[in-house]
Design an enzyme around this catalytic site. Structure first.
Site, PDB file in Angstrom:
ATOM      1  N   ASP A  51      38.423  25.312  75.801  1.00  0.00           N
ATOM      2  CA  ASP A  51      39.164  25.621  74.576  1.00  0.00           C
ATOM      3  C   ASP A  51      38.980  24.494  73.558  1.00  0.00           C
ATOM      4  OD1 ASP A  51      40.730  23.705  75.799  1.00  0.00           O
ATOM      5  OD2 ASP A  51      42.539  24.938  75.929  1.00  0.00           O
ATOM      6  N   ASP A  90      38.152  28.472  79.993  1.00  0.00           N
ATOM      7  CA  ASP A  90      39.558  28.113  79.789  1.00  0.00           C
ATOM      8  C   ASP A  90      40.370  29.330  79.350  1.00  0.00           C
ATOM      9  OD1 ASP A  90      39.894  25.418  80.415  1.00  0.00           O
ATOM     10  OD2 ASP A  90      39.233  24.735  78.446  1.00  0.00           O
ATOM     11  N   LYS A 120      39.947  28.666  84.076  1.00  0.00           N
ATOM     12  CA  LYS A 120      40.655  27.400  84.253  1.00  0.00           C
ATOM     13  C   LYS A 120      41.948  27.442  83.460  1.00  0.00           C
ATOM     14  CE  LYS A 120      39.284  23.359  82.274  1.00  0.00           C
ATOM     15  NZ  LYS A 120      40.492  22.885  81.541  1.00  0.00           N
ATOM     16  N   GLU A 122      45.777  25.050  82.652  1.00  0.00           N
ATOM     17  CA  GLU A 122      46.420  23.743  82.728  1.00  0.00           C
ATOM     18  C   GLU A 122      47.791  23.830  83.379  1.00  0.00           C
ATOM     19  OE1 GLU A 122      44.439  22.113  78.513  1.00  0.00           O
ATOM     20  OE2 GLU A 122      46.629  22.119  78.751  1.00  0.00           O
ATOM     21  N   GLU A 189      42.320  14.817  84.115  1.00  0.00           N
ATOM     22  CA  GLU A 189      41.975  14.257  82.806  1.00  0.00           C
ATOM     23  C   GLU A 189      42.820  13.048  82.457  1.00  0.00           C
ATOM     24  OE1 GLU A 189      41.338  15.467  78.093  1.00  0.00           O
ATOM     25  OE2 GLU A 189      41.718  17.047  79.553  1.00  0.00           O
TER      26      GLU A 189
END
Length: 271
Positions: A51, A90, A120, A122, A189
């Protein structure tokens, strides 16, 4: 006798085997067909349709504005340019948080309309239900912990995450939760290298770091940053392999000069 020269596609199983065998996983972002062809031909293991396209392709300040339709457009372009790499996409902000049914619908659209191989998203405990629902439908999920850019307004900064004990402990708990929920891998990250090493040792699934030190199972960078297409963005974790901003600019200036001076096209460049 014919020799089978078919390229073997990297799968979610392949990257898990790479961790078991101690082979590091290489991952870069890609957003378009032409770049995907170059990266795939070079032998990259995983392509992430990030993204981050919101930043580097569309010029937004954050990753939040990019839509599911736009992510599918970018993902389909990358898939068409890929023969070997595993393509992960994403789930954009707002397409999975707080509603696991919507999360599944978003993931199904990405898989059906782009031809990608995994999604993916978060977060840890907060998105556990969404992860489980997506995986139960047969869609592979890569997790993402540490600095989660979609939560930028919650954090208020892009600084290193999990330096404090409580946040570090939550990350260690979350990485185990992601594995238990069925994620095939997880991005870590911008967290302390020591914490990334500990998280990696706790799970059998591969961890892929960005600003998370060397003791993870693989590395990912934004391709525009790594190639020096973006200007002025130089965090500590970024190794810039080219300076395409300057090189492309130089080529364009030469083209302009050749056009202005009537040097281009010459006699060999016409019909």
């Amino acid at each position: 006798m014919s020799v089978n020269t078919e390229i073997r596609r990297i799968t979610t199983n392949t990257v898990q085997e790479m961790k078991l065998n101690g082979e590091k996983i290489s991952m870069l972002t890609a957003y378009d067909f032409s770049t995907a062809v170059i990266l795939d031909s070079a032998g990259i293991d995983v392509l992430l349709v990030g993204d981050s396209a919101s930043n580097v392709m569309a010029g937004h300040e954050t990753t939040l504005p990019i839509t599911l339709d736009q992510m599918i457009y970018h993902a389909a372009s990358v898939v068409r340019g890929t023969k070997r790499a595993l393509v992960v996409v994403d789930l954009p902000f707002g397409s999975y948080q707080g509603n696991s049914k919507e999360a599944l619908a978003s993931a199904i659209r990405i898989m059906k309309e782009s031809g990608a191989h995994a999604v993916k998203l978060e977060g840890g405990l907060e998105v556990k239900e969404s992860i489980e629902r997506i995986i139960s439908a047969g869609i592979p999920v890569m997790g993402h912990l540490g600095l989660t850019p979609q939560s930028i307004y919650k954090f208020g900064t892009y600084t290193v995450r999990a330096k404090e004990e409580a946040e570090a402990n939550k990350l260690l708990s979350d990485i185990q939760l992601l594995e238990k929920a069925g994620c095939f891998a997880a991005v870590l990250e911008k967290i302390p290298a020591k914490l990334a090493k500990e998280a990696t040792s706790l799970v059998k699934i591969p961890t892929i770091g960005i600003g998370a030190g060397p003791d993870v199972d693989g590395q990912v960078l934004v391709v525009n940053d790594m190639l020096g297409i973006t200007k002025g963005f130089k965090p500590r974790f970024l190794r810039q392999y080219l300076n395409l901003f300057e090189e492309i600019g130089g080529a364009v200036k030469q083209y302009i000069a050749d056009v202005k001076s009537s040097d281009f096209p010459n006699k060999k460049e016409q019909y």
